[in-house]
Design a protein around this motif. Structure first.
Motif, PDB file in Angstrom:
ATOM      1  N   ALA A 152       0.834  -1.206   0.000  1.00 47.84           N
ATOM      2  CA  ALA A 152       0.000   0.000   0.000  1.00 47.84           C
ATOM      3  C   ALA A 152       0.867   1.255   0.000  1.00 47.84           C
ATOM      4  O   ALA A 152       0.552   2.242  -0.691  1.00 47.84           O
ATOM      5  N   SER A 153       1.970   1.231   0.748  1.00 48.47           N
ATOM      6  CA  SER A 153       2.875   2.388   0.787  1.00 48.47           C
ATOM      7  C   SER A 153       3.474   2.636  -0.595  1.00 48.47           C
ATOM      8  O   SER A 153       3.635   3.797  -1.016  1.00 48.47           O
TER       9      SER A 153
ATOM     10  N   ILE B 262       2.119   2.052  -3.457  1.00 52.00           N
ATOM     11  CA  ILE B 262       1.096   2.686  -4.298  1.00 52.00           C
ATOM     12  C   ILE B 262       0.985   4.175  -3.962  1.00 52.00           C
ATOM     13  O   ILE B 262       0.918   5.032  -4.853  1.00 52.00           O
ATOM     14  N   ILE B 263       0.968   4.499  -2.666  1.00 48.42           N
ATOM     15  CA  ILE B 263       0.869   5.901  -2.248  1.00 48.42           C
ATOM     16  C   ILE B 263       2.088   6.692  -2.714  1.00 48.42           C
ATOM     17  O   ILE B 263       1.974   7.823  -3.201  1.00 48.42           O
TER      18      ILE B 263
ATOM     19  N   ALA C  83       1.870   7.292  -6.422  1.00 51.53           N
ATOM     20  CA  ALA C  83       0.843   8.304  -6.696  1.00 51.53           C
ATOM     21  C   ALA C  83       1.320   9.700  -6.307  1.00 51.53           C
ATOM     22  O   ALA C  83       1.031  10.685  -6.993  1.00 51.53           O
ATOM     23  N   SER C  84       2.084   9.781  -5.200  1.00 46.90           N
ATOM     24  CA  SER C  84       2.560  11.090  -4.736  1.00 46.90           C
ATOM     25  C   SER C  84       3.568  11.710  -5.695  1.00 46.90           C
ATOM     26  O   SER C  84       3.779  12.931  -5.682  1.00 46.90           O
TER      27      SER C  84
ATOM     28  N   ASN D 159      -2.822  10.204   1.751  1.00 43.59           N
ATOM     29  CA  ASN D 159      -3.475   8.925   1.474  1.00 43.59           C
ATOM     30  C   ASN D 159      -3.892   8.928   0.009  1.00 43.59           C
ATOM     31  O   ASN D 159      -3.884   9.970  -0.653  1.00 43.59           O
ATOM     32  N   LEU D 160      -4.243   7.772  -0.492  1.00 40.71           N
ATOM     33  CA  LEU D 160      -4.493   7.629  -1.927  1.00 40.71           C
ATOM     34  C   LEU D 160      -5.669   8.484  -2.398  1.00 40.71           C
ATOM     35  O   LEU D 160      -5.598   9.125  -3.452  1.00 40.71           O
TER      36      LEU D 160
ATOM     37  N   VAL E 188      -5.398  11.403  -5.237  1.00 40.77           N
ATOM     38  CA  VAL E 188      -6.122  11.298  -6.513  1.00 40.77           C
ATOM     39  C   VAL E 188      -7.018  12.522  -6.728  1.00 40.77           C
ATOM     40  O   VAL E 188      -7.048  13.103  -7.815  1.00 40.77           O
TER      41      VAL E 188
ATOM     42  N   LEU F 127      -4.077   2.827   2.494  1.00 41.80           N
ATOM     43  CA  LEU F 127      -4.503   3.595   1.321  1.00 41.80           C
ATOM     44  C   LEU F 127      -5.502   4.689   1.689  1.00 41.80           C
ATOM     45  O   LEU F 127      -5.466   5.789   1.152  1.00 41.80           O
TER      46      LEU F 127
END
Length: 569
Positions: free
Chosen positions: A142-143, A145-146, A149-150, A164-165, A169, A410
């Motif tokens: 999960a980290s 993915i974050i 995304a960041s 957080n995700l 987004v 997330l």
């Protein structure tokens, strides 16, 4: 001298250091240094620190770990997850880019170092066992993915915030109209190139029959190549004047001497994040160290690793850095490159120091999109959803814990995720041990062995119930044992004896002892005697200190066979 060797592993491996080890360590250091220059800059960006802080955090900490650490291949420095946790912790306290932020980062590193050092001196390395590997895998996924995304804001050249995700987004979508297409082209091209380097460059070079060492260096130098090309492109075409964000001026110096702040108010705000960062950093580091050590039949001392990581973080706090730990990718590269001893890390530190002194003016025009691409490619290798499938097939409880950790991370960010991971790991342990497997056993014909009556064709005695408890007895499962015994005996008037086969019982705490006393009293009221068999020595020693054995209606037998023979009608 033995005490010095215990706390200074360098006295052990340094005594046998030779020219072969020196040659191998130098070669590994060259390869790792090439990889770490862009990576260190990128992780500083992720942590919300100036780029040079990544180099500073990769110099003194590595040297201190080389003195105090026990792993021959572990490479200590900034890593993705810890950098993200640093940013998440500090952004709630001070604003990024301010002097207060840098001081808070130093204080977080110092606090983490003190916690790790204290745990090592108190021999608390076993604490890592409370974090289950499936839960940690879920948190890291999960980290990853974050983190990825960041970094999209740097790839797209827009402004976006969130820890957080969902927030990330929403912020990215909100700022999409501001996209800078030149930055996007640079970021996407850099990301695609780095993915190709990881997957396609090595087979291509091997097809040309090149030397394996040369191929390895070329693959590791991929991020350096993309740094050089994109920096030249920005400089030659003046792209910084067209909205492409660049690193800018980086001080041309060795790590400065810095002091963290020990303001009570700041320490109060940083204490919980420091504990979480220390735990996650230690778990990640010890996992990598033990995996690599096993390949060479070497030994890792978890308690000394805590001391080594503690010293490294304290060093980071005194030299302009931020929290560090042993990184997976850099350690594997170090190992594959042939590192023989921790001296390879010290040589890497020297290489990075030279880079900090001589190369920093060359990265003035380095686009932040390139550093973001480096981070994205690095962290996506950490994303592993296969753990969900594996957990579902093996244990629904593990699946629930992993899923909850991923979703909470997330949805609420890394601090909430790691807190949930720690809590879920402990709850999972309590859940699994609160209802231990209790098997009714009987004699395997023609042998002295006793096995589960539901799995084997065995001989039983109607007046005797033999129960094997496959777990240590403690406060969380003691009542469960009471209920199971009562349930089995209450409806069967033929039973006159209950034997607890204690083969798997390694510990009986005070709550469990009181439950055994209660079981003994209840059985006595039903005119049933309680017996114990195969009690381990340490458990028996503890029982002898209490009055339970004197009040027990039955006897203690050396073996289950002996008990069954003695109680035959």
């Amino acid at each position: 001298m033995p005490d010095f060797k215990r706390y200074l592993p360098i006295l052990t491996w340094g005594r046998d250091y030779n020219k072969t080890a020196l040659s191998n360590d130098l070669m590994a250091a060259v390869i790792v240094t090439i990889m770490l220059i862009p990576q260190s800059l990128a992780y500083a960006l992720l942590a919300g620190m100036p780029p040079e802080a990544g180099l500073y955090a990769s110099i003194v900490p590595i040297m201190l770990y080389a003195v105090f650490g026990t792993s021959r291949a572990l490479a200590v420095g900034p890593v993705a997850v810890i950098s993200l946790m640093t940013a998440a912790a500090l952004s709630n306290i001070v604003e990024q880019g301010t002097m207060g932020y840098a001081v808070a980062a130093l204080s977080l590193a110092a606090l983490s170092g003190i916690i790790l050092l204290a745990m090592g001196l108190l021999k608390l390395g076993f604490v890592a066992n409370f974090l289950s590997h499936p839960v940690i895998a879920g948190f890291i996924t999960a980290s990853g993915i974050i983190i990825a995304a960041s970094q999209l804001k740097h790839i797209l050249g827009i402004d976006a915030h969130g820890h957080n995700l969902l927030d990330l987004v929403v912020s990215l979508v909100k700022h999409l109209p501001e996209i800078n297409w030149i930055t996007t082209v640079i970021g996407v091209a850099a990301t695609a190139f780095l993915f190709w380097v990881r997957k396609g460059l090595k087979p291509m070079l091997e097809g040309f029959k090149l030397n394996a060492t040369l191929v390895g260096v070329a693959v590791k130098a991929g991020p350096v190549a993309v740094v050089v090309v994109t920096t030249l492109a920005v400089w030659l075409f003046g792209l910084s004047n067209q909205g492409v964000k660049i690193v800018g001026e980086v001080p041309q110096s060795l790590p400065p001497f810095t002091l963290p702040s020990f303001s009570p108010a700041l320490i109060g705000q940083l204490l919980v994040p420091a504990i979480l960062i220390s735990l996650i950093g230690f778990v990640e580091s010890i996992s990598v160290a033990q995996t690599l050590a096993a390949k060479k039949r070497q030994r890792i001392d978890p308690d000394q690793e805590l001391i080594g990581l503690g010293a490294a973080n304290i060093g980071a706090s005194l030299t302009g850095g931020f929290p560090v730990t042993g990184g997976f990718s850099r350690s594997v590269v170090n190992f594959d490159a042939g590192a023989e001893t921790p001296a390879a890390g010290a040589f890497t530190a020297i290489g990075l120091a030279i880079a900090a002194l001589a190369l920093t003016p060359l990265i003035f025009f380095l686009p932040k999109a390139t550093l973001a691409a480096t981070i994205i490619v690095a962290v996506l290798s950490l994303v592993d959803f296969s753990i969900l499938k594996r957990a579902w097939g093996y244990s629904k409880a593990d699946f629930a814990a992993v899923s909850a950790t991923i979703l909470l991370t997330l949805a609420f960010g890394v601090e909430a995720g790691v807190s949930a991971g720690v809590g879920l790991s402990i709850l999972l342990h309590l859940y699994k041990t609160s209802k231990p497997h209790i098997a009714e056993v009987g004699q395997v014909p023609g042998t002295e062995h006793y096995r589960n009556i539901l799995r084997h064709d065995v001989i039983t005695n109607p007046s005797v119930v033999s129960l094997r408890v496959d777990e240590s007895l403690y406060f969380a499962n003691a009542r469960y044992l009471e209920d199971k015994i009562h349930e089995r005996v209450a409806g069967d008037t033929e039973i006159r004896h209950v034997i607890l086969q204690c083969t798997a019982i390694n510990e009986i705490d005070l709550s469990a002892l009181e439950s055994l006393e209660m079981i003994n009293e209840r059985l006595k009221e039903m005119d049933v005697k309680l017996h114990l068999s195969e009690v381990k020595g340490p458990v028996m020693d503890r029982l002898k200190q209490e009055h339970f054995l004197h009040e027990m209606t039955g006897s203690v037998f050396l073996s289950q066979f002996e008990a069954a023979q003695a109680l035959k009608p």
